[in-house]
Write a protein that holds these residues in place. Sequence first.
Motif, mmCIF file in Angstrom:
data_model
loop_
_atom_site.group_PDB
_atom_site.id
_atom_site.type_symbol
_atom_site.label_atom_id
_atom_site.label_comp_id
_atom_site.label_asym_id
_atom_site.label_seq_id
_atom_site.Cartn_x
_atom_site.Cartn_y
_atom_site.Cartn_z
ATOM 1 N N ILE A 148 12.712 14.255 8.226
ATOM 2 C CA ILE A 148 12.196 13.879 6.739
ATOM 3 C C ILE A 148 12.400 12.329 6.594
ATOM 4 O O ILE A 148 13.541 11.868 6.889
ATOM 5 C CB ILE A 148 13.067 14.544 5.491
ATOM 6 N N GLY A 149 11.485 11.653 6.215
ATOM 7 C CA GLY A 149 11.629 10.019 5.983
ATOM 8 C C GLY A 149 11.524 9.931 4.479
ATOM 9 O O GLY A 149 10.656 10.352 3.878
ATOM 10 N N THR A 150 12.528 9.199 3.864
ATOM 11 C CA THR A 150 12.450 8.750 2.591
ATOM 12 C C THR A 150 11.408 8.067 1.885
ATOM 13 O O THR A 150 10.625 8.372 0.877
ATOM 14 C CB THR A 150 13.860 8.059 2.119
ATOM 15 N N ASN A 151 10.842 6.980 2.499
ATOM 16 C CA ASN A 151 9.581 6.187 2.339
ATOM 17 C C ASN A 151 9.337 5.385 3.577
ATOM 18 O O ASN A 151 10.071 5.004 4.336
ATOM 19 C CB ASN A 151 10.381 5.296 1.190
ATOM 20 N N PRO A 152 8.072 5.214 3.679
ATOM 21 C CA PRO A 152 7.543 3.951 4.668
ATOM 22 C C PRO A 152 7.433 2.806 4.768
ATOM 23 O O PRO A 152 7.124 2.014 5.504
ATOM 24 C CB PRO A 152 6.223 4.818 4.711
ATOM 25 N N SER A 168 11.305 1.075 8.766
ATOM 26 C CA SER A 168 11.464 0.756 10.040
ATOM 27 C C SER A 168 12.301 1.781 10.848
ATOM 28 O O SER A 168 12.244 1.903 12.015
ATOM 29 C CB SER A 168 11.905 -0.536 9.987
ATOM 30 N N LEU A 169 13.329 2.228 10.251
ATOM 31 C CA LEU A 169 14.564 3.105 10.661
ATOM 32 C C LEU A 169 13.440 4.371 11.034
ATOM 33 O O LEU A 169 13.890 5.207 11.997
ATOM 34 C CB LEU A 169 15.619 3.451 9.787
ATOM 35 N N VAL A 170 12.855 4.810 9.916
ATOM 36 C CA VAL A 170 11.994 5.973 10.308
ATOM 37 C C VAL A 170 11.140 6.132 11.488
ATOM 38 O O VAL A 170 11.146 6.842 12.456
ATOM 39 C CB VAL A 170 11.302 6.278 8.960
ATOM 40 N N LYS A 171 10.437 4.972 11.809
ATOM 41 C CA LYS A 171 9.529 4.720 12.671
ATOM 42 C C LYS A 171 10.377 4.646 14.090
ATOM 43 O O LYS A 171 9.876 5.195 15.191
ATOM 44 C CB LYS A 171 8.842 3.318 12.594
ATOM 45 N N LEU A 172 11.679 4.169 14.132
ATOM 46 C CA LEU A 172 12.477 4.233 15.335
ATOM 47 C C LEU A 172 12.650 5.713 15.747
ATOM 48 O O LEU A 172 12.472 5.935 17.033
ATOM 49 C CB LEU A 172 13.567 3.490 15.128
ATOM 50 N N VAL A 173 13.054 6.354 14.608
ATOM 51 C CA VAL A 173 13.320 7.946 15.155
ATOM 52 C C VAL A 173 12.041 8.856 15.655
ATOM 53 O O VAL A 173 11.884 9.531 16.298
ATOM 54 C CB VAL A 173 13.992 8.568 13.924
ATOM 55 N N GLU A 174 11.006 8.208 15.011
ATOM 56 C CA GLU A 174 9.595 8.765 15.250
ATOM 57 C C GLU A 174 9.152 8.554 16.406
ATOM 58 O O GLU A 174 8.972 9.340 17.202
ATOM 59 C CB GLU A 174 8.549 8.339 14.164
ATOM 60 N N TYR A 175 9.548 7.306 17.198
ATOM 61 C CA TYR A 175 8.951 6.871 18.342
ATOM 62 C C TYR A 175 9.797 7.599 19.350
ATOM 63 O O TYR A 175 9.337 8.062 20.318
ATOM 64 C CB TYR A 175 9.154 5.212 18.197
ATOM 65 N N ALA A 176 11.266 7.719 19.189
ATOM 66 C CA ALA A 176 12.225 8.359 20.035
ATOM 67 C C ALA A 176 11.965 9.763 20.071
ATOM 68 O O ALA A 176 12.486 10.383 21.085
ATOM 69 C CB ALA A 176 13.511 7.855 19.508
ATOM 70 N N GLN A 178 9.063 11.436 19.157
ATOM 71 C CA GLN A 178 7.455 11.420 19.177
ATOM 72 C C GLN A 178 7.223 12.639 18.241
ATOM 73 O O GLN A 178 6.225 13.858 18.649
ATOM 74 C CB GLN A 178 6.989 12.027 20.578
ATOM 75 N N GLN A 179 7.833 12.685 17.014
ATOM 76 C CA GLN A 179 7.621 13.770 15.987
ATOM 77 C C GLN A 179 7.285 12.829 14.648
ATOM 78 O O GLN A 179 8.048 12.076 14.443
ATOM 79 C CB GLN A 179 8.737 14.449 15.776
ATOM 80 N N LYS A 180 6.051 13.253 13.929
ATOM 81 C CA LYS A 180 5.867 12.772 12.602
ATOM 82 C C LYS A 180 6.633 13.420 11.771
ATOM 83 O O LYS A 180 7.106 14.478 11.446
ATOM 84 C CB LYS A 180 4.345 12.932 12.391
#
Length: 259
Positions: A148-152, A168-176, A178-180
């Motif tokens: 879950i990402g609180t906001n984009p 930016s933090l959400v994107k880091l976890v997403e990139y690492a 590979q899950q939306k």
Amino acid sequence: MTKYKGYFIDLDGTIYAGSKRIPAAKRFIERLQSNGIDFLFVTNNTTKMPEDVVKNLGDNHDIHVSVDNVYTAGLATADYVKKDAESNQLDKTAYVVGEKGLITALQNNGFEITDNKPSYVIVGLDSSVTYNQLSKAVLLVRDGAKFIGTNPDSNIPTEKGMQPGAGSLVKLVEYATQQKPVLIGKPESIIMQNALDKIGLNKSDVVMVGDNYMTDISAGINFGMDTLIVYTGLSTKEQVAQKEVQPTHQIDSLDDWEV
């Protein structure tokens, strides 16, 4: 000019500009209050509790409201995962990258904050985040926790400039991983639907007010709600003029709007 029964209102850039007052905003809120019109400050802030938002508005901007007038992305996240856990019969457990406002909202909804096989990994803004925290979030998502990402928001405006936001933090976890993630805050519709449930009005009777086309106005457009952009913050008339979908209403100052 359309008459609305309710208002969703952004904070930074709309009601105040950082620590600077926007005098028209105080007059706007007082017009809503004197006319008995319902309103919610719908904000992507997850670091503060509604009490903190109310105190800041009163102490620093002479705008006096109650906690019932505040709906943060932290509250919306906690409401979403509570409903999701109950409907899917999951344990109310979460690993959190975030600050007090988010953690308190989750705990108030019955969640245990843990890194031991949590049902959810929730990533929000944390100004003191460490590599170890983000690494743990990545491993837990890869191990099956719901992400879950609180906001984009990619950035947040500060006195120092545009610093990294929760997105930016959400994107880091997403990139690492590979899950939306499931995203909660503006411009997503989850926070808007939750706010609408809270205010108890029909969508057609509420307008979303903000200064940022990419978050505030897009949130209203994505949700099918009327929008009112005020040019006191981030977006400019020139930028908005190039957008395919225009705001329902555009004003230079909240003084220009008749409630």
